[in-house]
Motif scaffolding. Structure first.
Motif, PDB file in Angstrom:
ATOM      1  N   GLY A 120      -9.473  -2.379 -13.620  1.00  0.00           N
ATOM      2  CA  GLY A 120      -9.509  -1.417 -12.526  1.00  0.00           C
ATOM      3  C   GLY A 120      -8.574  -1.791 -11.387  1.00  0.00           C
ATOM      4  N   LEU A 121      -8.561  -0.950 -10.365  1.00  0.00           N
ATOM      5  CA  LEU A 121      -7.737  -1.196  -9.188  1.00  0.00           C
ATOM      6  C   LEU A 121      -8.502  -2.029  -8.168  1.00  0.00           C
ATOM      7  N   SER A 122      -7.764  -2.809  -7.388  1.00  0.00           N
ATOM      8  CA  SER A 122      -8.382  -3.550  -6.288  1.00  0.00           C
ATOM      9  C   SER A 122      -8.755  -2.559  -5.185  1.00  0.00           C
ATOM     10  N   LYS A 123      -9.545  -2.999  -4.243  1.00  0.00           N
ATOM     11  CA  LYS A 123      -9.936  -2.128  -3.136  1.00  0.00           C
ATOM     12  C   LYS A 123      -8.707  -1.697  -2.341  1.00  0.00           C
ATOM     13  N   ALA A 124      -7.767  -2.604  -2.123  1.00  0.00           N
ATOM     14  CA  ALA A 124      -6.538  -2.263  -1.405  1.00  0.00           C
ATOM     15  C   ALA A 124      -5.741  -1.204  -2.164  1.00  0.00           C
ATOM     16  N   ASP A 125      -5.655  -1.342  -3.487  1.00  0.00           N
ATOM     17  CA  ASP A 125      -4.936  -0.356  -4.298  1.00  0.00           C
ATOM     18  C   ASP A 125      -5.667   0.986  -4.322  1.00  0.00           C
ATOM     19  N   LEU A 126      -7.000   0.943  -4.362  1.00  0.00           N
ATOM     20  CA  LEU A 126      -7.773   2.188  -4.299  1.00  0.00           C
ATOM     21  C   LEU A 126      -7.543   2.907  -2.975  1.00  0.00           C
ATOM     22  N   LEU A 127      -7.491   2.152  -1.898  1.00  0.00           N
ATOM     23  CA  LEU A 127      -7.233   2.733  -0.576  1.00  0.00           C
ATOM     24  C   LEU A 127      -5.882   3.450  -0.570  1.00  0.00           C
ATOM     25  N   LYS A 128      -4.862   2.819  -1.121  1.00  0.00           N
ATOM     26  CA  LYS A 128      -3.535   3.443  -1.214  1.00  0.00           C
ATOM     27  C   LYS A 128      -3.573   4.694  -2.091  1.00  0.00           C
ATOM     28  N   PHE A 129      -4.308   4.610  -3.212  1.00  0.00           N
ATOM     29  CA  PHE A 129      -4.428   5.734  -4.137  1.00  0.00           C
ATOM     30  C   PHE A 129      -5.002   6.954  -3.429  1.00  0.00           C
ATOM     31  N   TYR A 130      -6.111   6.763  -2.716  1.00  0.00           N
ATOM     32  CA  TYR A 130      -6.747   7.890  -2.036  1.00  0.00           C
ATOM     33  C   TYR A 130      -5.897   8.395  -0.871  1.00  0.00           C
ATOM     34  N   GLN A 131      -5.253   7.500  -0.135  1.00  0.00           N
ATOM     35  CA  GLN A 131      -4.398   7.945   0.972  1.00  0.00           C
ATOM     36  C   GLN A 131      -3.223   8.764   0.442  1.00  0.00           C
ATOM     37  N   LYS A 132      -2.657   8.349  -0.672  1.00  0.00           N
ATOM     38  CA  LYS A 132      -1.550   9.097  -1.274  1.00  0.00           C
ATOM     39  C   LYS A 132      -1.996  10.507  -1.682  1.00  0.00           C
ATOM     40  N   ALA A 133      -3.278  10.654  -2.028  1.00  0.00           N
ATOM     41  CA  ALA A 133      -3.838  11.950  -2.424  1.00  0.00           C
ATOM     42  C   ALA A 133      -4.323  12.766  -1.227  1.00  0.00           C
ATOM     43  N   GLY A 134      -4.041  12.292  -0.013  1.00  0.00           N
ATOM     44  CA  GLY A 134      -4.375  13.069   1.177  1.00  0.00           C
ATOM     45  C   GLY A 134      -5.708  12.748   1.822  1.00  0.00           C
ATOM     46  N   TRP A 135      -6.362  11.692   1.387  1.00  0.00           N
ATOM     47  CA  TRP A 135      -7.624  11.278   1.994  1.00  0.00           C
ATOM     48  C   TRP A 135      -7.332  10.496   3.265  1.00  0.00           C
ATOM     49  N   GLU A 136      -8.269  10.525   4.186  1.00  0.00           N
ATOM     50  CA  GLU A 136      -8.123   9.804   5.447  1.00  0.00           C
ATOM     51  C   GLU A 136      -9.326   8.906   5.667  1.00  0.00           C
ATOM     52  N   LEU A 137      -9.110   7.848   6.443  1.00  0.00           N
ATOM     53  CA  LEU A 137     -10.215   6.969   6.808  1.00  0.00           C
ATOM     54  C   LEU A 137     -11.175   7.731   7.698  1.00  0.00           C
ATOM     55  N   ARG A 138     -12.456   7.626   7.417  1.00  0.00           N
ATOM     56  CA  ARG A 138     -13.445   8.292   8.257  1.00  0.00           C
ATOM     57  C   ARG A 138     -13.567   7.569   9.596  1.00  0.00           C
ATOM     58  N   TYR A 139     -13.569   6.262   9.564  1.00  0.00           N
ATOM     59  CA  TYR A 139     -13.698   5.465  10.789  1.00  0.00           C
ATOM     60  C   TYR A 139     -12.526   4.489  10.875  1.00  0.00           C
ATOM     61  N   PRO A 140     -11.324   4.981  11.205  1.00  0.00           N
ATOM     62  CA  PRO A 140     -10.150   4.103  11.199  1.00  0.00           C
ATOM     63  C   PRO A 140     -10.255   2.948  12.198  1.00  0.00           C
ATOM     64  N   ASP A 141     -10.912   3.168  13.330  1.00  0.00           N
ATOM     65  CA  ASP A 141     -11.023   2.091  14.322  1.00  0.00           C
ATOM     66  C   ASP A 141     -11.837   0.920  13.779  1.00  0.00           C
ATOM     67  N   LYS A 142     -12.882   1.198  13.017  1.00  0.00           N
ATOM     68  CA  LYS A 142     -13.682   0.120  12.439  1.00  0.00           C
ATOM     69  C   LYS A 142     -12.866  -0.696  11.441  1.00  0.00           C
ATOM     70  N   VAL A 143     -12.051  -0.015  10.655  1.00  0.00           N
ATOM     71  CA  VAL A 143     -11.216  -0.716   9.678  1.00  0.00           C
ATOM     72  C   VAL A 143     -10.169  -1.560  10.408  1.00  0.00           C
ATOM     73  N   ARG A 144      -9.495  -0.979  11.406  1.00  0.00           N
ATOM     74  CA  ARG A 144      -8.495  -1.732  12.180  1.00  0.00           C
ATOM     75  C   ARG A 144      -9.119  -2.948  12.850  1.00  0.00           C
ATOM     76  N   ARG A 145     -10.299  -2.750  13.438  1.00  0.00           N
ATOM     77  CA  ARG A 145     -10.981  -3.858  14.116  1.00  0.00           C
ATOM     78  C   ARG A 145     -11.299  -4.978  13.122  1.00  0.00           C
ATOM     79  N   GLY A 146     -11.804  -4.620  11.970  1.00  0.00           N
ATOM     80  CA  GLY A 146     -12.118  -5.630  10.959  1.00  0.00           C
ATOM     81  C   GLY A 146     -10.885  -6.405  10.535  1.00  0.00           C
ATOM     82  N   LEU A 147      -9.781  -5.686  10.321  1.00  0.00           N
ATOM     83  CA  LEU A 147      -8.539  -6.357   9.932  1.00  0.00           C
ATOM     84  C   LEU A 147      -8.021  -7.241  11.058  1.00  0.00           C
ATOM     85  N   SER A 148      -8.122  -6.772  12.319  1.00  0.00           N
ATOM     86  CA  SER A 148      -7.641  -7.576  13.454  1.00  0.00           C
ATOM     87  C   SER A 148      -8.507  -8.815  13.667  1.00  0.00           C
TER      88      SER A 148
END
Length: 181
Positions: A120-148
Protein backbone atom coordinates in the motif's frame (compact mmCIF):
# COMPACT_ATOMS: atom_id res chain seq x y z
CA UNK A 1 -8.24 -0.07 4.65
CA UNK A 2 -11.25 -2.18 5.42
CA UNK A 3 -11.20 -5.78 6.52
CA UNK A 4 -11.81 -8.38 3.85
CA UNK A 5 -15.48 -8.72 2.89
CA UNK A 6 -17.47 -11.75 3.95
CA UNK A 7 -18.97 -12.92 0.63
CA UNK A 8 -21.91 -14.87 2.05
CA UNK A 9 -23.61 -11.89 3.69
CA UNK A 10 -26.01 -9.41 2.15
CA UNK A 11 -24.66 -5.83 2.05
CA UNK A 12 -26.66 -3.36 4.09
CA UNK A 13 -26.18 0.15 5.39
CA UNK A 14 -24.74 0.05 8.88
CA UNK A 15 -26.70 1.79 11.59
CA UNK A 16 -24.30 4.52 12.69
CA UNK A 17 -24.55 7.72 14.63
CA UNK A 18 -24.09 11.02 12.86
CA UNK A 19 -24.72 14.68 13.54
CA UNK A 20 -26.14 15.50 10.07
CA UNK A 21 -29.21 13.40 10.77
CA UNK A 22 -29.17 14.01 14.51
CA UNK A 23 -28.32 10.50 15.63
CA UNK A 24 -28.85 7.05 14.19
CA UNK A 25 -28.38 6.58 10.43
CA UNK A 26 -30.76 3.84 9.31
CA UNK A 27 -30.72 2.04 5.96
CA UNK A 28 -33.80 4.04 4.90
CA UNK A 29 -31.99 7.31 5.63
CA UNK A 30 -28.89 6.15 3.77
CA UNK A 31 -30.96 5.54 0.62
CA UNK A 32 -31.56 9.32 0.59
CA UNK A 33 -27.89 9.77 -0.33
CA UNK A 34 -27.79 9.60 -4.15
CA UNK A 35 -24.14 8.50 -4.40
CA UNK A 36 -24.76 5.66 -1.95
CA UNK A 37 -27.77 4.61 -4.03
CA UNK A 38 -25.66 4.73 -7.21
CA UNK A 39 -23.02 2.43 -5.72
CA UNK A 40 -25.61 0.16 -4.13
CA UNK A 41 -27.52 -0.17 -7.41
CA UNK A 42 -24.53 -0.61 -9.74
CA UNK A 43 -21.66 -2.31 -7.89
CA UNK A 44 -21.42 -5.43 -5.76
CA UNK A 45 -21.17 -4.62 -2.06
CA UNK A 46 -20.16 -6.81 0.84
CA UNK A 47 -20.23 -5.98 4.54
CA UNK A 48 -16.88 -5.87 6.29
CA UNK A 49 -16.09 -7.00 9.82
CA UNK A 50 -16.32 -3.35 10.86
CA UNK A 51 -19.96 -3.19 9.73
CA UNK A 52 -19.33 -0.94 6.72
CA UNK A 53 -20.00 -1.93 3.13
CA UNK A 54 -17.15 -2.38 0.65
CA UNK A 55 -18.05 -1.91 -3.02
CA UNK A 56 -16.00 -3.54 -5.76
CA UNK A 57 -15.46 -1.17 -8.67
CA UNK A 58 -14.90 -2.84 -12.04
CA UNK A 59 -13.03 -5.79 -10.48
CA UNK A 60 -9.98 -3.59 -9.89
CA UNK A 61 -10.59 -1.56 -6.72
CA UNK A 62 -12.77 -1.46 -3.63
CA UNK A 63 -14.25 1.43 -1.67
CA UNK A 64 -15.58 1.09 1.87
CA UNK A 65 -17.83 3.95 2.89
CA UNK A 66 -20.94 4.99 4.73
CA UNK A 67 -23.43 7.79 4.22
CA UNK A 68 -23.38 10.22 7.12
CA UNK A 69 -26.06 12.51 5.81
CA UNK A 70 -28.20 13.03 2.72
CA UNK A 71 -25.35 14.99 1.10
CA UNK A 72 -22.25 13.52 2.81
CA UNK A 73 -20.29 10.27 2.46
CA UNK A 74 -17.50 9.11 4.74
CA UNK A 75 -14.87 7.04 2.97
CA UNK A 76 -13.32 4.48 5.27
CA UNK A 77 -10.97 2.94 2.73
CA UNK A 78 -10.02 2.85 -0.91
CA UNK A 79 -7.80 0.08 -2.17
CA UNK A 80 -6.62 -0.97 -5.59
CA UNK A 81 -6.21 -4.69 -6.11
CA UNK A 82 -2.98 -3.98 -8.03
CA UNK A 83 -0.71 -1.05 -7.20
CA UNK A 84 0.35 1.48 -9.89
CA UNK A 85 -2.35 0.54 -12.40
CA UNK A 86 -4.52 3.66 -11.95
CA UNK A 87 -7.34 1.55 -10.49
CA UNK A 88 -7.51 3.58 -7.27
CA UNK A 89 -7.60 6.82 -9.22
CA UNK A 90 -10.36 5.53 -11.51
CA UNK A 91 -12.46 4.40 -8.54
CA UNK A 92 -11.99 7.74 -6.77
CA UNK A 93 -12.81 9.62 -9.98
CA UNK A 94 -16.03 7.61 -10.38
CA UNK A 95 -17.04 8.42 -6.82
CA UNK A 96 -16.09 12.10 -7.24
CA UNK A 97 -18.04 12.38 -10.51
CA UNK A 98 -21.18 11.02 -8.85
CA UNK A 99 -20.65 13.29 -5.83
CA UNK A 100 -20.34 16.31 -8.14
CA UNK A 101 -23.48 15.40 -10.09
CA UNK A 102 -25.52 15.13 -6.88
CA UNK A 103 -23.92 17.82 -4.71
CA UNK A 104 -22.49 15.34 -2.19
CA UNK A 105 -19.43 16.07 -0.04
CA UNK A 106 -16.84 13.34 0.47
CA UNK A 107 -14.95 13.04 3.75
CA UNK A 108 -12.23 10.79 5.05
CA UNK A 109 -9.44 10.20 7.50
CA UNK A 110 -6.09 9.58 5.79
CA UNK A 111 -4.43 6.50 7.24
CA UNK A 112 -2.20 3.78 5.90
CA UNK A 113 -3.41 0.35 6.97
CA UNK A 114 -0.51 -1.61 8.51
CA UNK A 115 -2.03 -4.78 7.03
CA UNK A 116 -1.13 -3.45 3.55
CA UNK A 117 2.12 -1.74 4.57
CA UNK A 118 4.31 -3.42 1.93
CA UNK A 119 1.98 -3.09 -1.05
CA UNK A 120 0.00 0.00 0.00
CA UNK A 121 0.84 3.69 0.03
CA UNK A 122 2.38 5.49 2.98
CA UNK A 123 0.32 8.13 4.75
CA UNK A 124 2.39 10.87 3.07
CA UNK A 125 1.76 9.30 -0.35
CA UNK A 126 -1.96 8.93 0.41
CA UNK A 127 -2.10 12.61 1.35
CA UNK A 128 -0.54 13.52 -2.02
CA UNK A 129 -2.93 11.14 -3.82
CA UNK A 130 -6.03 12.75 -2.32
CA UNK A 131 -4.72 16.31 -2.78
CA UNK A 132 -4.02 15.58 -6.45
CA UNK A 133 -7.67 14.44 -6.74
CA UNK A 134 -8.90 17.77 -5.37
CA UNK A 135 -9.31 16.91 -1.69
CA UNK A 136 -8.40 19.48 0.94
CA UNK A 137 -7.29 19.26 4.54
CA UNK A 138 -10.23 19.75 6.86
CA UNK A 139 -8.07 21.24 9.61
CA UNK A 140 -4.91 22.53 7.89
CA UNK A 141 -3.78 24.53 10.93
CA UNK A 142 -3.69 21.40 13.09
CA UNK A 143 -1.59 19.58 10.52
CA UNK A 144 0.81 22.55 10.13
CA UNK A 145 1.11 22.88 13.90
CA UNK A 146 1.91 19.19 14.29
CA UNK A 147 4.57 19.35 11.59
CA UNK A 148 6.08 22.54 13.09
CA UNK A 149 6.28 20.74 16.45
CA UNK A 150 8.44 18.11 14.77
CA UNK A 151 5.81 15.38 14.50
CA UNK A 152 5.92 13.03 11.54
CA UNK A 153 2.87 13.08 9.27
CA UNK A 154 2.19 9.48 10.36
CA UNK A 155 1.63 10.76 13.92
CA UNK A 156 -0.86 13.49 12.99
CA UNK A 157 -4.61 12.97 12.54
CA UNK A 158 -5.27 14.05 8.96
CA UNK A 159 -8.90 14.57 7.96
CA UNK A 160 -9.73 15.51 4.38
CA UNK A 161 -12.82 16.71 2.59
CA UNK A 162 -13.87 17.16 -1.03
CA UNK A 163 -16.70 19.56 -1.67
CA UNK A 164 -18.81 18.89 -4.77
CA UNK A 165 -17.72 20.71 -7.92
CA UNK A 166 -20.14 22.28 -10.40
CA UNK A 167 -20.78 19.90 -13.28
CA UNK A 168 -22.22 22.36 -15.76
CA UNK A 169 -19.94 25.35 -15.86
CA UNK A 170 -21.62 28.18 -17.73
CA UNK A 171 -19.63 31.28 -18.63
CA UNK A 172 -20.71 34.24 -16.58
CA UNK A 173 -21.35 37.40 -18.59
CA UNK A 174 -19.38 40.00 -16.69
CA UNK A 175 -17.62 43.03 -18.12
CA UNK A 176 -18.71 42.13 -21.64
CA UNK A 177 -18.59 44.87 -24.21
CA UNK A 178 -21.38 44.73 -26.77
CA UNK A 179 -20.14 43.95 -30.25
CA UNK A 180 -20.89 46.78 -32.65
CA UNK A 181 -21.34 45.65 -36.23
Amino acid sequence: MADEPRPTEQATVPETSDDDWGGLVTPEMARQNPVWRFLEDNYPGQPTRTGLVEYTIDDEAAISLAPTGPKTLLINSLRAFEKNTGAGTRALNLLSQQADEHGVSLEGLVHADPKFEKEGLSKADLLKFYQKAGWELRYPDKVRRGLSEGKAIEDIRVEMIRAPRPTDLVPVATDLVPLVV
